[in-house]
Motif scaffolding. Structure first.
Motif, PDB file in Angstrom:
ATOM      1  N   THR A   1       4.499   9.815   9.007  1.00 54.23           N
ATOM      2  CA  THR A   1       3.601  10.821   9.571  1.00 54.23           C
ATOM      3  C   THR A   1       2.448  10.185  10.336  1.00 54.23           C
ATOM      4  N   TRP A   2       1.873   9.122   9.799  1.00 54.35           N
ATOM      5  CA  TRP A   2       0.648   8.558  10.376  1.00 54.35           C
ATOM      6  C   TRP A   2       0.894   7.520  11.461  1.00 54.35           C
ATOM      7  N   TRP A   3       2.033   6.807  11.414  1.00 50.84           N
ATOM      8  CA  TRP A   3       2.274   5.761  12.405  1.00 50.84           C
ATOM      9  C   TRP A   3       2.234   6.291  13.842  1.00 50.84           C
TER      10      TRP A   3
ATOM     11  N   THR B   1       0.830  -1.206   0.000  1.00 46.76           N
ATOM     12  CA  THR B   1       0.000   0.000   0.000  1.00 46.76           C
ATOM     13  C   THR B   1       0.864   1.255   0.000  1.00 46.76           C
ATOM     14  N   PHE B   2       1.918   1.253   0.819  1.00 47.15           N
ATOM     15  CA  PHE B   2       2.714   2.467   0.995  1.00 47.15           C
ATOM     16  C   PHE B   2       3.875   2.591   0.019  1.00 47.15           C
ATOM     17  N   THR B   3       4.193   1.526  -0.715  1.00 47.52           N
ATOM     18  CA  THR B   3       5.370   1.603  -1.583  1.00 47.52           C
ATOM     19  C   THR B   3       5.096   1.343  -3.058  1.00 47.52           C
ATOM     20  N   SER B   4       3.917   0.835  -3.398  1.00 46.57           N
ATOM     21  CA  SER B   4       3.651   0.440  -4.783  1.00 46.57           C
ATOM     22  C   SER B   4       2.980   1.555  -5.587  1.00 46.57           C
ATOM     23  N   PRO B   5       3.615   2.042  -6.646  1.00 47.89           N
ATOM     24  CA  PRO B   5       2.961   3.019  -7.530  1.00 47.89           C
ATOM     25  C   PRO B   5       1.690   2.450  -8.168  1.00 47.89           C
ATOM     26  N   TYR B   6       1.692   1.140  -8.431  1.00 49.52           N
ATOM     27  CA  TYR B   6       0.509   0.530  -9.049  1.00 49.52           C
ATOM     28  C   TYR B   6      -0.713   0.660  -8.131  1.00 49.52           C
ATOM     29  N   ILE B   7      -0.542   0.424  -6.839  1.00 53.32           N
ATOM     30  CA  ILE B   7      -1.669   0.525  -5.904  1.00 53.32           C
ATOM     31  C   ILE B   7      -2.169   1.960  -5.819  1.00 53.32           C
ATOM     32  N   ARG B   8      -1.270   2.916  -5.833  1.00 49.52           N
ATOM     33  CA  ARG B   8      -1.696   4.330  -5.823  1.00 49.52           C
ATOM     34  C   ARG B   8      -2.511   4.649  -7.071  1.00 49.52           C
TER      35      ARG B   8
ATOM     36  N   PRO C   1      10.582  -9.086  16.523  1.00 47.98           N
ATOM     37  CA  PRO C   1      11.572  -8.620  15.530  1.00 47.98           C
ATOM     38  C   PRO C   1      11.011  -8.459  14.124  1.00 47.98           C
ATOM     39  N   TRP C   2      10.135  -9.359  13.689  1.00 51.81           N
ATOM     40  CA  TRP C   2       9.585  -9.243  12.324  1.00 51.81           C
ATOM     41  C   TRP C   2       8.836  -7.929  12.172  1.00 51.81           C
ATOM     42  N   TRP C   3       7.988  -7.627  13.145  1.00 53.37           N
ATOM     43  CA  TRP C   3       7.204  -6.390  13.081  1.00 53.37           C
ATOM     44  C   TRP C   3       8.109  -5.162  13.155  1.00 53.37           C
ATOM     45  N   MET C   4       9.095  -5.192  14.047  1.00 51.72           N
ATOM     46  CA  MET C   4       9.984  -4.051  14.202  1.00 51.72           C
ATOM     47  C   MET C   4      10.756  -3.779  12.917  1.00 51.72           C
ATOM     48  N   GLU C   5      11.188  -4.844  12.232  1.00 54.09           N
ATOM     49  CA  GLU C   5      11.921  -4.682  10.982  1.00 54.09           C
ATOM     50  C   GLU C   5      11.044  -4.045   9.904  1.00 54.09           C
ATOM     51  N   LEU C   6       9.791  -4.521   9.782  1.00 57.56           N
ATOM     52  CA  LEU C   6       8.898  -3.958   8.764  1.00 57.56           C
ATOM     53  C   LEU C   6       8.576  -2.498   9.066  1.00 57.56           C
ATOM     54  N   ILE C   7       8.310  -2.185  10.324  1.00 52.68           N
ATOM     55  CA  ILE C   7       8.004  -0.804  10.703  1.00 52.68           C
ATOM     56  C   ILE C   7       9.186   0.105  10.384  1.00 52.68           C
ATOM     57  N   ASP C   8      10.403  -0.366  10.669  1.00 54.69           N
ATOM     58  CA  ASP C   8      11.603   0.415  10.364  1.00 54.69           C
ATOM     59  C   ASP C   8      11.741   0.643   8.865  1.00 54.69           C
ATOM     60  N   GLU C   9      11.506  -0.403   8.069  1.00 57.25           N
ATOM     61  CA  GLU C   9      11.602  -0.273   6.619  1.00 57.25           C
ATOM     62  C   GLU C   9      10.539   0.677   6.074  1.00 57.25           C
ATOM     63  N   LEU C  10       9.328   0.608   6.611  1.00 61.13           N
ATOM     64  CA  LEU C  10       8.254   1.492   6.160  1.00 61.13           C
ATOM     65  C   LEU C  10       8.544   2.944   6.541  1.00 61.13           C
ATOM     66  N   ASN C  11       9.112   3.144   7.701  1.00 63.42           N
ATOM     67  CA  ASN C  11       9.487   4.502   8.098  1.00 63.42           C
ATOM     68  C   ASN C  11      10.491   5.112   7.129  1.00 63.42           C
TER      69      ASN C  11
ATOM     70  N   HIS D   1      -6.736   3.142   6.602  1.00 59.79           N
ATOM     71  CA  HIS D   1      -7.477   1.989   7.115  1.00 59.79           C
ATOM     72  C   HIS D   1      -6.546   0.791   7.274  1.00 59.79           C
ATOM     73  N   ARG D   2      -5.736   0.534   6.245  1.00 60.34           N
ATOM     74  CA  ARG D   2      -4.819  -0.593   6.313  1.00 60.34           C
ATOM     75  C   ARG D   2      -3.817  -0.409   7.439  1.00 60.34           C
ATOM     76  N   LEU D   3      -3.321   0.808   7.630  1.00 59.80           N
ATOM     77  CA  LEU D   3      -2.365   1.078   8.700  1.00 59.80           C
ATOM     78  C   LEU D   3      -3.006   0.872  10.068  1.00 59.80           C
ATOM     79  N   ALA D   4      -4.268   1.285  10.213  1.00 58.05           N
ATOM     80  CA  ALA D   4      -4.960   1.107  11.490  1.00 58.05           C
ATOM     81  C   ALA D   4      -5.187  -0.374  11.796  1.00 58.05           C
TER      82      ALA D   4
END
Length: 279
Positions: free
Chosen positions: A216-218, A162-169, A198-208, A182-185
């Motif tokens: 901004t929204w996290w 959702t946050f990285t794909s130009p196609y989804i935008r 650790p899995w969640w922390m890694e993804l959150i770091d990459e998304l940041n 909605h997806r973030l919530a």
């Protein structure tokens, strides 16, 4: 104490007593020192197997209103050899919430569930796990949202995509922000069960690092569960298609959620999807 809370604690006490009574010392790996007046393990034996004090365990069986941690409950689960359903029941009675189950490294989809997805025809259908990874899909879902077969595991994560794909935008256009929030919530609500993993922390770091909107929204800490309702998509081949969304948990695999996008009640969307399936 409120009557409902009192009843819940008494139910917890009776449940523990019944599970303790069905386990013999031999089953628990303890020596059998002769006849017992009552069947099963003694309270002190359960306490010792659980690594907690006899008084603490006794208070639970006396329906006292004490605070108990998830760690203590897990120790009791092991001592009483509870199965997965009994474990969940214990957590609901003691903490009024389900345990945070570890996510399987691989979510295995049953043939029946895959068949159900395939039978949805012109309704895009996917299955997601608690990490919001897409772990199963039908043909029309892949034709609209992207070819899941060739995606990496990271790309199959619906939050990452959702946050990285130009196609989804492009697919969502003016509805992208509503969808992304909605997806973030949903992701934040699920993260509450696995905070610090650790899995969640890694993804959150990459998304940041990858998305300004995510950064901004996290910190807003919005939480939400449930379907999105109406979805408007702009497919590059067939154009505007509109869906109503429903979601539900899989009864024998409650860590999995089935989401079905039902074409809106008009011939236009359905005919476009049929055309897409024929290509």
């Amino acid at each position: 104490m409120e009557q409902s809370a009192n009843e819940r604690l008494h139910e917890l006490a009776k449940f523990l007593q019944s599970r303790r009574a069905r386990i013999s010392p031999e089953q628990a790996g303890l020596p059998n020192r002769g006849r017992r007046r009552t069947p099963g393990l003694r309270r002190g034996e359960v306490a010792a197997l659980s690594g907690i004090s006899v008084d603490w365990y006794t208070w639970l069986e006396q329906a006292r209103n004490i605070q108990v941690s998830a760690q203590v409950l897990e120790s009791i689960v092991r001592a009483l050899q509870l199965d997965s359903n009994e474990r969940k029941h214990l957590f609901l009675l003691a903490l009024q919430q389900l345990p945070a189950d570890l996510i399987p490294s691989e979510s295995i989809i049953s043939p029946k569930l895959q068949s159900f997805l395939d039978l949805q025809g012109t309704s895009p259908a996917i299955v997601t796990d608690q990490r919001l990874n897409v772990v199963a899909w039908n043909k029309v879902a892949s034709m609209i949202y992207g070819n899941y077969e060739v995606m990496s595991m990271r790309e199959r994560n619906s939050v990452w995509r959702t946050f990285t794909s130009p196609y989804i935008r492009q697919l969502l256009q003016e509805t992208w922000e509503t969808h992304a929030r909605h997806r973030l919530a949903q992701f934040r609500a699920n993260y509450g069960k696995f905070a610090g993993d650790p899995w969640w922390m890694e993804l959150i770091d990459e998304l940041n690092r990858a998305s300004e909107e995510f950064r901004t929204w996290w910190p807003e800490h919005d939480v939400l569960n449930g379907p999105e309702g109406r979805k408007i998509n702009y497919h590059p081949t067939v154009g505007l298609i509109v869906f109503d969304q429903i979601s539900f948990l899989v009864s024998d695999a409650p860590h999995l959620t089935v989401t079905i996008n039902i074409p809106s009640n008009d011939d236009d969307t359905i005919s476009k999807l049929r055309k897409l399936l024929l290509e």
